[in-house]
Enzyme design. Structure first.
Site, PDB file in Angstrom:
ATOM      1  N   ILE A  56      18.029 -45.125 -71.344  1.00 41.19           N
ATOM      2  CA  ILE A  56      17.997 -45.020 -70.112  1.00 41.19           C
ATOM      3  C   ILE A  56      17.524 -46.347 -69.389  1.00 41.19           C
ATOM      4  CG2 ILE A  56      17.183 -42.747 -69.987  1.00 41.19           C
ATOM      5  CD1 ILE A  56      14.314 -43.779 -69.386  1.00 41.19           C
ATOM      6  N   GLY A 105      16.804 -56.821 -58.319  1.00 41.07           N
ATOM      7  CA  GLY A 105      17.853 -56.952 -57.224  1.00 41.07           C
ATOM      8  C   GLY A 105      19.012 -57.655 -57.556  1.00 41.07           C
ATOM      9  N   CYS A 116      20.934 -49.148 -61.372  1.00 36.48           N
ATOM     10  CA  CYS A 116      19.834 -50.022 -60.894  1.00 36.48           C
ATOM     11  C   CYS A 116      19.392 -49.492 -59.677  1.00 36.48           C
ATOM     12  CB  CYS A 116      20.530 -51.362 -60.607  1.00 36.48           C
ATOM     13  SG  CYS A 116      19.690 -52.399 -59.938  1.00 36.48           S
ATOM     14  N   LYS A 136      26.008 -46.610 -68.192  1.00 37.82           N
ATOM     15  CA  LYS A 136      24.557 -46.767 -68.296  1.00 37.82           C
ATOM     16  C   LYS A 136      24.129 -45.920 -67.232  1.00 37.82           C
ATOM     17  CE  LYS A 136      20.734 -49.693 -68.788  1.00 37.82           C
ATOM     18  NZ  LYS A 136      20.267 -51.462 -68.800  1.00 37.82           N
ATOM     19  N   ASN A 145       9.959 -53.738 -62.025  1.00 41.04           N
ATOM     20  CA  ASN A 145      10.601 -54.910 -61.798  1.00 41.04           C
ATOM     21  C   ASN A 145      11.466 -54.546 -60.438  1.00 41.04           C
ATOM     22  OD1 ASN A 145      13.757 -55.049 -61.847  1.00 41.04           O
ATOM     23  ND2 ASN A 145      13.346 -53.669 -63.251  1.00 41.04           N
ATOM     24  N   SER A 146      11.672 -55.579 -59.584  1.00 35.31           N
ATOM     25  CA  SER A 146      12.421 -55.351 -58.362  1.00 35.31           C
ATOM     26  C   SER A 146      13.325 -56.747 -58.150  1.00 35.31           C
ATOM     27  CB  SER A 146      11.787 -55.160 -57.208  1.00 35.31           C
ATOM     28  OG  SER A 146      12.313 -55.304 -56.008  1.00 35.31           O
ATOM     29  N   LYS A 174      22.854 -60.126 -68.350  1.00 35.31           N
ATOM     30  CA  LYS A 174      22.153 -59.668 -67.149  1.00 35.31           C
ATOM     31  C   LYS A 174      23.510 -59.054 -66.108  1.00 35.31           C
ATOM     32  CE  LYS A 174      19.928 -59.347 -63.492  1.00 35.31           C
ATOM     33  NZ  LYS A 174      19.106 -58.239 -63.248  1.00 35.31           N
ATOM     34  N   THR A 227      12.305 -54.469 -72.522  1.00 30.27           N
ATOM     35  CA  THR A 227      11.106 -55.136 -72.127  1.00 30.27           C
ATOM     36  C   THR A 227      10.379 -55.780 -73.350  1.00 30.27           C
ATOM     37  OG1 THR A 227      10.923 -53.333 -70.348  1.00 30.27           O
ATOM     38  CG2 THR A 227       8.921 -54.480 -70.963  1.00 30.27           C
TER      39      THR A 227
HETATM   40  C1  SIN Z   1      17.673 -55.577 -61.315  1.00 29.43           C
HETATM   41  O1  SIN Z   1      18.263 -56.500 -61.328  1.00 29.43           O
HETATM   42  O2  SIN Z   1      17.177 -55.247 -60.109  1.00 29.43           O
HETATM   43  C2  SIN Z   1      17.537 -54.789 -62.552  1.00 29.43           C
HETATM   44  C3  SIN Z   1      18.651 -54.237 -62.926  1.00 29.43           C
HETATM   45  C4  SIN Z   1      18.969 -52.505 -63.180  1.00 29.43           C
HETATM   46  O3  SIN Z   1      17.941 -52.006 -63.125  1.00 29.43           O
HETATM   47  O4  SIN Z   1      19.973 -52.120 -63.584  1.00 29.43           O
END
Ligand code: SIN
Length: 305
Positions: free
Chosen positions: A189, A72, A128, A163, A69-70, A45, A264
């Protein structure tokens, strides 16, 4: 004899199946399902210098063939990662990829320096879409990708993966900037920017309005982008975006990926990475292919008759 190993930045991975940052936490839950050393690598993560609580809920929404997803970038911060999460991961013989996000170039560099002798790869997250500072703000212009990659390159001597975000006009320009600045590998991606509206409350579903779309819905876009980037760079590529079975994985390798990453799919099928690995192996045996390299573009697909 087939050999599943692949090389990224001069380091050998035992096979080309990785798991994507943000979909595998710090691996503890998944260790209940299979031996983590079966994987080619684990991207943890996303980590930031200081701990982050992440965005206010709701953070996840199911969509047709995907999720928004959001999150953050909720994470325990660099020190929390090193003290509380890394010792568990290090029990397994599997390369660890630290995905890092910073608000400034200095933060990215400092994190890379501190992680240098603790992990196997650094993945620069310049993609992100769910944070106000950092993240994608570094990833939509070749100049800023170049700057951040160049500085982080100086701060670490372990292989550096960049990335990329798909939320750009020409992703191959971003990849070339990263390569020029010293990246060892491109991963792509990250999520596509999307949104949802709660029509009963007449409000956006997410507090940030915009969120990141992933899952099988984005696979054709990811595949196209991997193919585009493969035409322009000479460093390895980790392909990801909606891979949910071994056939998808083979497609990405044929498009030019050296390794692939499962995101996912981990949420709805925790065994997806090992099933995909088995499928790749069986495909190689059936087709007399000795190495994933042979599946890549030149040994594989005929684009023009
Ligand atoms: C997130 O934690 O919001 C997702 C991480 C990402 O999109 O790199």
């Amino acid at each position: 004899m087939i050999d599943l190993s692949v090389y990224i930045g001069g380091k050998k991975l035992k096979n080309p199946v990785l798991v994507s940052s943000g979909t595998f936490g710090f691996a503890k839950e998944y260790a209940n399902f299979y031996d983590l050393k079966l994987l080619g690598g684990i991207a943890v993560k996303g980590i930031t210098l200081k701990p982050r609580k992440g965005n206010k809920p709701p953070r996840i929404m199911e969509t047709p063939a995907g999720i928004l997803n959001s999150v953050g970038l909720e994470n325990p911060g660099l020190d929390g990662f090193l003290e509380k999460e890394l010792p568990f991961l290090r029990k397994y013989d599997v390369p660890i990829i630290a995905n890092i996000s910073g608000n400034t170039i200095e933060e990215y560099s400092l994190m890379a320096e501190k992680l240098n002798e603790h992990v196997d790869f650094i993945e620069l997250n310049v993609s992100c879409p769910n944070v106000k500072e950092g993240g994608i703000t570094f990833g939509t212009k070749p100049e800023s990708i170049y700057e951040v990659t160049k500085e982080v390159r100086k701060a670490t001597n372990i292989p550096l993966i960049v990335k990329l975000s798909p939320n750009v006009t020409d992703i191959s320009e971003m990849a070339m900037a990263a390569e020029k600045a010293g990246a060892d590998c491109i991963s792509l991606i990250n999520t596509l920017m999307g949104m949802a509206i709660d029509i009963d409350n007449r409000k956006p579903f997410f507090h940030n309005i915009v969120a990141g779309l992933s899952g099988p819905a984005i696979k054709p876009i990811a595949l196209r982008m991997v193919w585009q980037v493969a035409q322009k760079v000479n460093i390895p590529i980790i392909g990801m975006g909606g891979i949910s079975n071994w056939r998808d994985a083979i497609e990405f390798i044929m498009a030019g990926a050296d390794a692939i990453s499962i995101g996912t799919a981990n949420f709805y099928n925790p065994l997806a990475p090992v099933e995909i690995l088995k499928g790749i192996e069986e495909y190689m045996i059936k087709n007399n292919i000795n190495s994933p390299k042979e599946i890549k573009i030149n040994g594989g697909v005929v684009y023009h008759e």
